[in-house]
Design an enzyme around this catalytic site. Structure first.
Site, PDB file in Angstrom:
ATOM      1  N   PRO A  86     -30.136  73.539  76.129  1.00 47.54           N
ATOM      2  CA  PRO A  86     -28.817  73.756  76.737  1.00 47.54           C
ATOM      3  C   PRO A  86     -27.723  73.552  75.699  1.00 47.54           C
ATOM      4  CG  PRO A  86     -29.743  71.659  77.432  1.00 47.54           C
ATOM      5  CD  PRO A  86     -30.830  72.389  76.710  1.00 47.54           C
ATOM      6  N   GLU A  87     -26.663  74.322  75.846  1.00 45.15           N
ATOM      7  CA  GLU A  87     -25.531  74.219  74.936  1.00 45.15           C
ATOM      8  C   GLU A  87     -24.359  73.566  75.674  1.00 45.15           C
ATOM      9  OE1 GLU A  87     -24.929  77.871  72.685  1.00 45.15           O
ATOM     10  OE2 GLU A  87     -27.011  78.465  73.049  1.00 45.15           O
ATOM     11  N   LYS A 101     -23.379  68.981  72.698  1.00 48.66           N
ATOM     12  CA  LYS A 101     -24.523  69.052  73.604  1.00 48.66           C
ATOM     13  C   LYS A 101     -25.012  67.678  74.044  1.00 48.66           C
ATOM     14  CE  LYS A 101     -26.272  72.857  70.705  1.00 48.66           C
ATOM     15  NZ  LYS A 101     -27.464  73.338  69.967  1.00 48.66           N
ATOM     16  N   HIS A 153     -42.691  67.441  87.881  1.00 46.51           N
ATOM     17  CA  HIS A 153     -42.311  66.974  86.544  1.00 46.51           C
ATOM     18  C   HIS A 153     -41.237  65.884  86.601  1.00 46.51           C
ATOM     19  CE1 HIS A 153     -44.663  70.369  85.274  1.00 46.51           C
ATOM     20  NE2 HIS A 153     -43.783  71.244  85.720  1.00 46.51           N
ATOM     21  N   ARG A 194     -41.380  69.891  79.769  1.00 42.61           N
ATOM     22  CA  ARG A 194     -42.027  69.934  78.449  1.00 42.61           C
ATOM     23  C   ARG A 194     -42.029  68.599  77.713  1.00 42.61           C
ATOM     24  NH1 ARG A 194     -39.138  75.668  76.626  1.00 42.61           N
ATOM     25  NH2 ARG A 194     -40.041  76.921  78.311  1.00 42.61           N
ATOM     26  N   ARG A 241     -18.853  75.091  52.552  1.00 41.33           N
ATOM     27  CA  ARG A 241     -20.288  75.032  52.827  1.00 41.33           C
ATOM     28  C   ARG A 241     -21.134  75.984  51.983  1.00 41.33           C
ATOM     29  NH1 ARG A 241     -22.164  71.841  57.171  1.00 41.33           N
ATOM     30  NH2 ARG A 241     -20.616  70.161  57.198  1.00 41.33           N
ATOM     31  N   ARG A 260     -35.721  82.195  65.030  1.00 39.92           N
ATOM     32  CA  ARG A 260     -35.300  82.702  66.331  1.00 39.92           C
ATOM     33  C   ARG A 260     -34.753  84.104  66.099  1.00 39.92           C
ATOM     34  NH1 ARG A 260     -31.008  77.955  67.474  1.00 39.92           N
ATOM     35  NH2 ARG A 260     -31.946  76.898  65.701  1.00 39.92           N
TER      36      ARG A 260
END
Length: 304
Positions: free
Chosen positions: A2-3, A61, A97, A123, A172, A287
């Protein structure tokens, strides 16, 4: 994972239903969900029982609930890939769960019956733990869990400094999306909202950060803020039953995504202008990254 919008939805639900309630009991059903707590499941149960939950807080998050009496510790929720914090009635059936059950006393002044805060995790990558609160580096009056102290402010934080982020981006020497995913630079952004914000800002994910001018970085950070605020209105992005609010309801921002998960479909902006450009997807950091090749052309000095 989740963000920011999904975590903020959970935070708001906890603020409504759990803030101010004393903890009358804790039951750890799977010790793996307290592996981050010093002392394990038994210590977690003993140290949380009898404490009162303050208003929940969030940075990026990361979600936590400060504990009062005394106010030197927080209950930290690490949601991982599939963790959920659900508010249920004590007689409600146990969810599949279910890993941890926190019993919350009733609040007679609110005419609010007893509830249970339940941690559900398919999970088992997430968990709950208690963490000492420490002063924030930039604002010592603000206390953060020690495990969150290194995390940068997010674009919805009232003290977020866009100019400082611009300077850090320029120093950066990496690709733009890699920088956005670095939670020590700017927090709360994951794969979904990075792709969506870059599309809105018309910037390619491999654009070298050192080539950004101040106007471009301001446009990008504004796009990040806008897409997250839009997602919050719709309850976040839920592709399955894993990302839900405290009542178990899914968000529906996935219906408004322009590029993430849209590979092979027309770019909405190009289509509105009569062009037939389609969204493409590249492999990126184990990803993927989705973008429009017309709106977000590959820069000559790309940093993949």
């Amino acid at each position: 994972m989740p963000e920011l919008p999904e975590v903020e939805v959970v935070r708001r639900g906890l603020e409504r239903w759990a803030a101010g309630r004393p903890v009358s009991g804790v039951e750890v059903l799977d010790a793996r969900s307290t592996r981050r707590h010093d002392g394990g499941a038994a210590a977690f149960e003993a140290q949380l029982t009898g404490r009162r939950l303050a208003a929940p807080e969030r940075r990026g998050k990361y979600l936590w609930v400060p504990l009062v009496d005394p106010g030197d510790t927080a209950l930290v929720a690490h949601l991982g890939m599939s963790g959920q914090l659900l508010v249920s009635g004590p007689s409600d059936p146990s969810q599949r769960h279910l890993r941890i059950r926190v019993l919350l006393e009733d609040l007679k002044t609110w005419d609010a019956p007893a509830l249970e805060l339940r941690f559900v995790d398919q999970r088992l990558f997430g968990g709950l733990f208690l963490d000492p609160l420490v002063p924030s580096v930039d604002r010592p009056e603000q206390l953060l869990p020690a495990s969150v102290a290194h995390i940068a402010r997010d674009p919805l934080d009232p003290h977020f400094d866009a100019d400082a982020v611009h300077g850090r981006l320029r120093s950066r020497k990496t690709g733009l999306k890699r920088a956005l995913l670095d939670q020590t630079l700017v927090s709360g952004i994951g794969n979904i909202y990075a792709d969506e914000a870059l599309w809105r800002a018309r910037l390619h994910y491999a654009r070298p950060t050192e080539t950004l001018n101040r106007g471009e970085s301001a446009r990008l950070l504004a796009a990040v803020q806008d897409v997250m605020e839009d997602a919050l209105v719709q309850g976040g992005t839920s592709f399955d039953a894993l990302y839900v609010n405290v009542n178990g309801e899914s968000g529906y921002f996935d219906r408004s995504l322009n590029v993430y998960g849209q590979a092979g479909r027309p770019c909405p902006r190009c289509a509105a202008q009569g062009r037939d450009t389609v969204i493409v997807k590249d492999r990126f950091m184990n990803r993927s990254s989705a973008y429009c090749p017309q709106c977000q052309p590959v820069p000559r000095r790309a940093r993949w």
